[in-house]
Design a protein around this motif. Sequence first.
Motif, mmCIF file in Angstrom:
data_model
loop_
_atom_site.group_PDB
_atom_site.id
_atom_site.type_symbol
_atom_site.label_atom_id
_atom_site.label_comp_id
_atom_site.label_asym_id
_atom_site.label_seq_id
_atom_site.Cartn_x
_atom_site.Cartn_y
_atom_site.Cartn_z
ATOM 1 N N SER A 9 0.922 -1.202 0.106
ATOM 2 C CA SER A 9 -0.040 -0.143 -0.179
ATOM 3 C C SER A 9 0.813 1.351 0.052
ATOM 4 N N PHE A 10 0.721 2.134 -0.983
ATOM 5 C CA PHE A 10 1.101 3.577 -0.995
ATOM 6 C C PHE A 10 0.604 4.431 0.241
ATOM 7 N N VAL A 11 -0.957 4.421 0.249
ATOM 8 C CA VAL A 11 -1.638 5.087 1.269
ATOM 9 C C VAL A 11 -1.337 5.085 2.503
ATOM 10 N N GLU A 12 -0.979 4.038 2.912
ATOM 11 C CA GLU A 12 -0.482 3.683 4.318
ATOM 12 C C GLU A 12 0.850 3.960 4.645
ATOM 13 N N LEU A 13 1.747 4.390 3.887
ATOM 14 C CA LEU A 13 3.174 4.840 4.090
ATOM 15 C C LEU A 13 2.968 6.590 4.344
ATOM 16 N N GLY A 14 4.049 7.078 5.219
ATOM 17 C CA GLY A 14 4.135 8.192 5.663
ATOM 18 C C GLY A 14 4.922 9.095 4.415
ATOM 19 N N ALA A 21 10.098 5.221 -1.694
ATOM 20 C CA ALA A 21 9.588 4.157 -2.302
ATOM 21 C C ALA A 21 9.464 4.279 -3.780
ATOM 22 N N LEU A 22 9.440 5.552 -4.086
ATOM 23 C CA LEU A 22 9.334 6.158 -5.520
ATOM 24 C C LEU A 22 10.635 6.192 -6.234
ATOM 25 N N LEU A 23 11.529 6.454 -5.471
ATOM 26 C CA LEU A 23 13.081 6.819 -6.048
ATOM 27 C C LEU A 23 13.612 5.531 -6.349
ATOM 28 N N ASP A 24 14.501 5.767 -7.312
ATOM 29 C CA ASP A 24 15.720 4.558 -7.543
ATOM 30 C C ASP A 24 16.385 4.202 -6.114
ATOM 31 N N ALA A 25 16.533 3.109 -5.917
ATOM 32 C CA ALA A 25 17.317 2.431 -4.632
ATOM 33 C C ALA A 25 18.579 3.335 -4.723
ATOM 34 N N GLY A 26 19.082 3.835 -3.548
ATOM 35 C CA GLY A 26 20.180 4.544 -3.478
ATOM 36 C C GLY A 26 20.353 5.829 -3.753
ATOM 37 N N SER A 27 19.309 6.497 -4.371
ATOM 38 C CA SER A 27 19.431 7.725 -4.898
ATOM 39 C C SER A 27 18.654 8.787 -4.023
ATOM 40 N N TYR A 28 18.186 8.439 -2.805
ATOM 41 C CA TYR A 28 17.274 9.266 -1.975
ATOM 42 C C TYR A 28 18.218 10.264 -1.213
ATOM 43 N N ARG A 29 18.050 11.646 -1.294
ATOM 44 C CA ARG A 29 19.098 12.449 -0.554
ATOM 45 C C ARG A 29 17.845 13.693 -0.193
ATOM 46 N N GLU A 30 17.643 13.761 0.891
ATOM 47 C CA GLU A 30 16.878 14.761 1.731
ATOM 48 C C GLU A 30 17.101 16.008 1.907
ATOM 49 N N LEU A 31 16.502 17.096 1.503
ATOM 50 C CA LEU A 31 17.195 18.536 1.819
ATOM 51 C C LEU A 31 16.446 19.226 2.840
ATOM 52 N N ILE A 32 17.031 20.134 3.701
ATOM 53 C CA ILE A 32 16.460 20.367 4.813
ATOM 54 C C ILE A 32 15.548 19.216 5.625
ATOM 55 N N VAL A 222 -5.105 4.550 -10.785
ATOM 56 C CA VAL A 222 -4.115 3.474 -10.369
ATOM 57 C C VAL A 222 -4.585 2.914 -9.121
ATOM 58 N N ALA A 223 -4.106 1.521 -8.875
ATOM 59 C CA ALA A 223 -4.510 0.797 -7.610
ATOM 60 C C ALA A 223 -3.386 1.500 -6.489
ATOM 61 N N ASP A 224 -3.976 1.183 -5.173
ATOM 62 C CA ASP A 224 -3.013 1.550 -4.148
ATOM 63 C C ASP A 224 -1.894 0.587 -4.069
ATOM 64 N N ASP A 225 -1.005 0.761 -4.860
ATOM 65 C CA ASP A 225 0.158 -0.078 -5.080
ATOM 66 C C ASP A 225 1.321 0.557 -5.231
ATOM 67 N N VAL A 226 2.504 0.486 -4.569
ATOM 68 C CA VAL A 226 3.503 1.342 -4.565
ATOM 69 C C VAL A 226 4.352 1.017 -6.149
ATOM 70 N N ALA A 227 4.455 -0.248 -6.454
ATOM 71 C CA ALA A 227 4.808 -0.554 -7.733
ATOM 72 C C ALA A 227 4.056 -0.021 -8.931
ATOM 73 N N GLN A 228 2.932 -0.193 -8.669
ATOM 74 C CA GLN A 228 2.119 0.487 -9.963
ATOM 75 C C GLN A 228 1.976 2.039 -10.011
ATOM 76 N N ILE A 229 2.186 2.606 -8.749
ATOM 77 C CA ILE A 229 2.356 4.074 -8.705
ATOM 78 C C ILE A 229 3.608 4.458 -9.226
ATOM 79 N N GLN A 230 4.495 3.702 -8.905
ATOM 80 C CA GLN A 230 5.777 4.078 -9.493
ATOM 81 C C GLN A 230 6.015 3.836 -11.250
#
Length: 280
Positions: A9-14, A21-32, A222-230
């Motif tokens: 579920s995508f909806v249940e994520l913060g 979950a949407l970004l390529d593995a290892g590419s996440y970098r948070e600003l502020i 789209v269904a509430d599914d991380v992979a489908q939304i991505q």
Amino acid sequence: MTDLLNKHSFVELGARQRAKALLDAGSYRELIDPFQRVMSPWLSRQGVVPQADDGVVIAKGSIAGLPVVIAAIEGNFQGGSLGEVGGAKMAGALELAAEDNRNGVPTRAILLLETGGVRLQEANLGLAAIADIHAAIVDLRQYQPVIGVVAGSVGCFGGMSIAAGLCSYLLVTREARLGLNGPQVIEQEAGLEEYDSRDRPFIWSLTGGEQRFNSGLADRYVADDVAQIQQKITELLQQGLPEKQRSRQVDHYLERLAALNAEPQIDPATVRDLYQGERS
């Protein structure tokens, strides 16, 4: 049964989890990030406990190798409302993405919209920030797509529903809701007979994701599914800019609205026909 077990579920994520979950593995970098303690100076003065990221997560990374910035609103904090700091974070991210494009870096933007609109405790400061977000979306979408995602369960209302309408593409789930005014506001102003905010089937039939998609006000359903939304986001990013932005089709929508008889209680079929024309 196997398909259900494989769905996440995508909806249940913060907000932060959604961005990761949407970004390529290892590419996440948070600003502020929260450790920088950039938060609203106004909430504590009104007896509200502030949040270290002010309810907005800004992350840079890539999707399918394409450079993107994600602005994710945390619906569990103050109903996803935007104040001075969170709004400035989002507007600033979009402005920097536009600057990237002018400098030859084709940065796209994804807005994860889980929001009731302006934060009432910050009033005009929040409204000014949302206006900056609108201007930044219009600037960036000259160069690259700005994709809005309304997943649920807060929905997208108020000034941020205008931001959703300005996006190059809008993706919704069945759980999503999208409207300028929330159900309780409509009920308060127009009365229970016009809009019962407790009638969930009625509300979703008019402002839910499926209805907004069938009415042509959203581009993907789209269904509430991380992979489908991505997957759908990746397709839209690769598709590039739309031939004509929805917000540029003002004459079309004004013509449709002029034909509406507002006297009887509106129903889902009337809404679909209003925007799309009668279908055989």
